[in-house]
Design a protein around this motif. Structure first.
Motif, PDB file in Angstrom:
ATOM      1  N   THR A 265       0.837  -1.199   0.000  1.00  0.00           N
ATOM      2  CA  THR A 265       0.000   0.000   0.000  1.00  0.00           C
ATOM      3  C   THR A 265       0.871   1.247   0.000  1.00  0.00           C
ATOM      4  N   ASP A 266       0.308   2.387   0.403  1.00  0.00           N
ATOM      5  CA  ASP A 266       1.081   3.623   0.468  1.00  0.00           C
ATOM      6  C   ASP A 266       0.678   4.424   1.699  1.00  0.00           C
ATOM      7  N   GLU A 267       1.428   5.481   1.957  1.00  0.00           N
ATOM      8  CA  GLU A 267       1.195   6.281   3.150  1.00  0.00           C
ATOM      9  C   GLU A 267      -0.196   6.909   3.146  1.00  0.00           C
ATOM     10  N   ALA A 268      -0.659   7.324   1.963  1.00  0.00           N
ATOM     11  CA  ALA A 268      -1.974   7.971   1.877  1.00  0.00           C
ATOM     12  C   ALA A 268      -3.079   7.036   2.339  1.00  0.00           C
ATOM     13  N   LYS A 269      -3.007   5.767   1.964  1.00  0.00           N
ATOM     14  CA  LYS A 269      -4.016   4.807   2.398  1.00  0.00           C
ATOM     15  C   LYS A 269      -3.863   4.479   3.885  1.00  0.00           C
ATOM     16  N   LEU A 270      -2.632   4.332   4.341  1.00  0.00           N
ATOM     17  CA  LEU A 270      -2.401   3.958   5.745  1.00  0.00           C
ATOM     18  C   LEU A 270      -2.880   5.040   6.709  1.00  0.00           C
ATOM     19  N   THR A 271      -2.766   6.289   6.291  1.00  0.00           N
ATOM     20  CA  THR A 271      -3.206   7.394   7.158  1.00  0.00           C
ATOM     21  C   THR A 271      -4.623   7.838   6.832  1.00  0.00           C
ATOM     22  N   GLY A 272      -5.206   7.225   5.794  1.00  0.00           N
ATOM     23  CA  GLY A 272      -6.548   7.592   5.372  1.00  0.00           C
ATOM     24  C   GLY A 272      -7.552   6.489   5.617  1.00  0.00           C
ATOM     25  N   SER A 273      -8.018   5.867   4.551  1.00  0.00           N
ATOM     26  CA  SER A 273      -9.116   4.901   4.652  1.00  0.00           C
ATOM     27  C   SER A 273      -8.773   3.648   5.444  1.00  0.00           C
ATOM     28  N   LEU A 274      -7.472   3.321   5.556  1.00  0.00           N
ATOM     29  CA  LEU A 274      -7.087   2.111   6.294  1.00  0.00           C
ATOM     30  C   LEU A 274      -6.740   2.373   7.752  1.00  0.00           C
ATOM     31  N   ALA A 275      -6.763   3.642   8.146  1.00  0.00           N
ATOM     32  CA  ALA A 275      -6.279   4.017   9.485  1.00  0.00           C
ATOM     33  C   ALA A 275      -7.032   3.312  10.613  1.00  0.00           C
ATOM     34  N   GLY A 276      -8.302   3.022  10.417  1.00  0.00           N
ATOM     35  CA  GLY A 276      -9.081   2.414  11.491  1.00  0.00           C
ATOM     36  C   GLY A 276      -9.063   0.895  11.502  1.00  0.00           C
ATOM     37  N   LEU A 277      -8.338   0.277  10.572  1.00  0.00           N
ATOM     38  CA  LEU A 277      -8.336  -1.192  10.507  1.00  0.00           C
ATOM     39  C   LEU A 277      -7.245  -1.797  11.385  1.00  0.00           C
ATOM     40  N   PRO A 278      -7.494  -2.961  11.974  1.00  0.00           N
ATOM     41  CA  PRO A 278      -6.468  -3.661  12.769  1.00  0.00           C
ATOM     42  C   PRO A 278      -5.513  -4.417  11.847  1.00  0.00           C
ATOM     43  N   LEU A 279      -4.653  -3.691  11.146  1.00  0.00           N
ATOM     44  CA  LEU A 279      -3.820  -4.297  10.115  1.00  0.00           C
ATOM     45  C   LEU A 279      -2.864  -5.353  10.667  1.00  0.00           C
ATOM     46  N   THR A 280      -2.430  -5.209  11.895  1.00  0.00           N
ATOM     47  CA  THR A 280      -1.542  -6.207  12.490  1.00  0.00           C
ATOM     48  C   THR A 280      -2.212  -7.570  12.546  1.00  0.00           C
ATOM     49  N   ALA A 281      -3.500  -7.567  12.838  1.00  0.00           N
ATOM     50  CA  ALA A 281      -4.244  -8.830  12.906  1.00  0.00           C
ATOM     51  C   ALA A 281      -4.671  -9.318  11.528  1.00  0.00           C
ATOM     52  N   LEU A 282      -4.904  -8.387  10.599  1.00  0.00           N
ATOM     53  CA  LEU A 282      -5.438  -8.764   9.282  1.00  0.00           C
ATOM     54  C   LEU A 282      -4.363  -9.150   8.286  1.00  0.00           C
ATOM     55  N   THR A 283      -3.106  -8.758   8.525  1.00  0.00           N
ATOM     56  CA  THR A 283      -2.048  -8.995   7.542  1.00  0.00           C
ATOM     57  C   THR A 283      -0.836  -9.676   8.172  1.00  0.00           C
ATOM     58  N   ALA A 284      -0.044 -10.301   7.319  1.00  0.00           N
ATOM     59  CA  ALA A 284       1.224 -10.883   7.773  1.00  0.00           C
ATOM     60  C   ALA A 284       2.278  -9.797   7.892  1.00  0.00           C
ATOM     61  N   ARG A 285       2.203  -8.829   7.002  1.00  0.00           N
ATOM     62  CA  ARG A 285       3.120  -7.688   7.015  1.00  0.00           C
ATOM     63  C   ARG A 285       2.524  -6.597   6.138  1.00  0.00           C
ATOM     64  N   VAL A 286       2.949  -5.379   6.369  1.00  0.00           N
ATOM     65  CA  VAL A 286       2.528  -4.242   5.555  1.00  0.00           C
ATOM     66  C   VAL A 286       3.771  -3.621   4.938  1.00  0.00           C
ATOM     67  N   VAL A 287       3.737  -3.412   3.643  1.00  0.00           N
ATOM     68  CA  VAL A 287       4.842  -2.760   2.933  1.00  0.00           C
ATOM     69  C   VAL A 287       4.289  -1.505   2.276  1.00  0.00           C
ATOM     70  N   THR A 288       4.886  -0.375   2.581  1.00  0.00           N
ATOM     71  CA  THR A 288       4.423   0.882   1.990  1.00  0.00           C
ATOM     72  C   THR A 288       5.387   1.323   0.905  1.00  0.00           C
ATOM     73  N   VAL A 289       4.836   1.747  -0.234  1.00  0.00           N
ATOM     74  CA  VAL A 289       5.677   2.145  -1.365  1.00  0.00           C
ATOM     75  C   VAL A 289       6.016   3.626  -1.327  1.00  0.00           C
ATOM     76  N   THR A 290       5.340   4.383  -0.468  1.00  0.00           N
ATOM     77  CA  THR A 290       5.658   5.803  -0.289  1.00  0.00           C
ATOM     78  C   THR A 290       5.609   6.124   1.190  1.00  0.00           C
ATOM     79  N   GLY A 291       6.433   7.086   1.605  1.00  0.00           N
ATOM     80  CA  GLY A 291       6.405   7.541   2.990  1.00  0.00           C
ATOM     81  C   GLY A 291       6.791   6.449   3.973  1.00  0.00           C
ATOM     82  N   SER A 292       6.342   6.626   5.188  1.00  0.00           N
ATOM     83  CA  SER A 292       6.657   5.662   6.242  1.00  0.00           C
ATOM     84  C   SER A 292       5.463   5.532   7.172  1.00  0.00           C
ATOM     85  N   HIS A 293       5.482   4.454   7.941  1.00  0.00           N
ATOM     86  CA  HIS A 293       4.417   4.197   8.898  1.00  0.00           C
ATOM     87  C   HIS A 293       4.976   3.277   9.974  1.00  0.00           C
TER      88      HIS A 293
END
Length: 547
Positions: free
Chosen positions: A122-150
């Motif tokens: 994904t990217d920083e815009a999604k991580l700080t936007g529409s995905l911000a409220g999701l429990p990504l640690t539980a839903l994914t094995a890992r998150v890789v961002t192609v822009t910015g940092s998180h």
């Protein structure tokens, strides 16, 4: 050195560009934007450079921990780099799951859960936007961002210089790519494709492109998460045809790009062609060099084809309409020319391809399938997908031996031509075809930019209309145009941007009907109902069919 497979039976997305670069490495790929993940690449690259980005990104994904057969959910802001990321995941044997940038966070959460803890690319815009409220640690094995940092993501940039990895080719009948259905009927289904099914679809489309004798520049404005994008990209690269990919579907912007590059081939979604009619008045004649028009996602209105064909200065331009579905790929096709586009029956989808696709009509209630009693359209093709991921039972319900029942209804003419009347879920009692009404009225009223007929709160057909410049609807002209359909309710006027759409710009009819049910009361009438813009309308920029 790795030997790229030559067989046309299979399409391996991770190495197709490398193979194409052997003959056509200098073929240009032009963009109308900078790629988020590769800003240094600029807006002009070659097939060889595209292949290089794929290989380098694949190395980084391996370094991040991605392994063969694992799921990689690609969900980021719309940009051509989505194609690079998908092909890179495929190059190391992972299975890219393409999730539209326009899906809301809640829907993405449900799809991540269905994918059973995938890697999220994904990217920083999604991580700080529409995905911000999701429990990504539980839903994914890992998150890789192609822009910015998180804090909870690995940065793709930090993995630059990762050791080179050899491509991994899975068995041709294993999952190779996941795309999702349009979502017109709820949460999208994840359609699982294999290298074999993609190869069959690619061969069909390669036969079509082989008819283009001259080396034409092809311009495409197609969803980056749709299987059509990957098949189109593969075929064009293997044929050495210069490519122009448009991210911004605004008519004025598209006109500028077409004037600059003067493509001979133009492909986009049917609703985009409808919206682009406004550019046909441009004195620069942006369509003048287009000889081949292609619309392969949904039925397109005859009046729209007529206008574009007559906007071309080329000798004998052709408009190709292809009928198909995400689950099966292209199934039937028909070409239109200046002399017959306007006279054509917009419900005619053409003929199957001998030796590649076939169809049958099955009675829905005992009566022989006809225009008055349309039957189920069953299709058979080697390009059929493997399953709906996580919903095998749902997929199996649509399988009848070698046949696939996709939910469309229609009939066969005495000449064997397939006519599509409606999706079964969109059928309105007393109306033979909502699509047919839309074709006819749009032809009569040039001031309309869109017309969608859906059931109202009392199940009476309600026409939802959009006008050029959002001008008021001339009710006298409207009444004359719909005189043949007295069952229609009063028109509801909306802005084009308000209509809920899928990633391929199709109108989400069930969602639109639901919105009407909330806005109107049963039996509501009036000369014209104008609905103010709703905050809940999830319209997608212009910008199911046949992958």
């Amino acid at each position: 050195m790795f030997k790229v497979p030559k067989s046309k039976k299979f399409l391996y997305l991770g190495v197709v560009s490398e193979r194409a670069a052997e003959r056509f490495g200098d073929t240009p790929i032009t963009l109308d934007h900078d790629m988020d993940a590769f800003p240094e690449a600029g807006r002009k690259l070659t097939v060889a450079e595209f292949a290089g980005h794929v290989a380098e990104t694949a190395n980084r994904l391996w370094a991040a921990g991605v392994r063969p057969s694992e799921h990689v959910a690609v969900h980021k802001t719309s940009s051509f780099d989505i194609t690079v990321l998908a092909c890179a995941a495929a190059r190391i044997g992972a299975v890219p799951a393409m999730l539209s940038p326009h899906l809301d966070g809640e829907t993405i959460g449900k799809l991540l859960e269905r994918l059973e803890r995938p890697t999220l690319l994904t990217d920083e815009a999604k991580l700080t936007g529409s995905l911000a409220g999701l429990p990504l640690t539980a839903l994914t094995a890992r998150v890789v961002t192609v822009t910015g940092s998180h804090p909870d993501a690995v940065s793709l940039v930090d993995l630059a210089g990762a050791p080179e990895r050899r491509p991994v080719l899975l068995d041709p009948d294993q999952p190779a790519l996941m795309t999702h259905t349009s979502g017109t009927t709820g949460v999208p289904k994840l359609v699982v494709h294999s290298a074999r099914s993609l190869g069959a679809r690619g061969n069909w489309q390669d036969k079509v492109v082989s008819l283009i004798r001259k080396r034409e520049t092809a311009a495409m404005h197609v969803s980056y998460v749709h299987s059509r994008m990957y098949l189109g990209l593969a075929v064009l690269q293997m044929r050495g045809m210069p490519m122009v990919f448009l991210n911004d579907g605004d008519p004025a912007h598209v006109a500028d790009m077409l004037v600059r590059h003067r493509p001979g081939v133009l492909e986009t979604h049917p609703n985009s062609f409808l919206e682009w009619e406004s550019m046909l008045d441009d004195p620069r004649r942006p369509i003048s060099n287009v000889k081949y028009f292609n619309s392969t996602f949904d039925a397109i209105h005859p009046s729209t084809m007529h206008k574009f064909l007559h906007a071309s200065d080329r000798r004998a331009p052709v408009f190709l309409q292809v009928y198909g579905q995400s689950e099966c790929g292209p199934l039937a096709a028909r070409t239109y020319r200046r002399r017959n586009a306007l006279k054509a029956d917009g419900r005619c989808q053409g003929y199957p391809t001998p030796g590649m696709t076939k169809y049958r009509l099955v009675s829905r209630g005992g009566a022989k399938p006809s225009r008055e009693t349309p039957g189920y359209i069953d299709v058979a093709t080697a390009g059929r997908a493997l399953t709906y991921y996580g919903e095998q039972e749902r997929f199996d319900k649509q399988v009848v031996g070698e046949w696939w029942r996709g939910g469309d209804v229609g009939y066969r003419t005495k000449w064997g031509c397939l006519h599509l009347l409606d999706r079964e879920v969109d059928v309105i009692p007393g109306i033979e075809s909502t699509l047919e009404i839309e074709d006819a009225v749009l032809h009569k009223l040039d001031e309309l930019t869109e017309l969608v007929v859906v059931p109202g709160p009392d199940k009476r057909p309600v026409p939802v209309v959009c006008t050029r410049g959002d001008e008021p609807l001339d009710m006298e002209r409207w009444q004359a145009a719909v005189a043949d359909w007295p069952a229609l309710g009063a028109p509801v006027r909306r802005r084009l941007s308000e209509l809920p759409r899928t990633a391929t710009a199709k109108i989400r009819r069930l969602e639109l009907a639901r919105q009407l049910a909330e806005a109107l009361t049963p039996g509501e009438t009036g000369e014209e109902t104008e609905h103010e813009e709703s905050e809940n309308t999830a319209a997608e920029p212009t910008g199911a069919h046949a992958g």
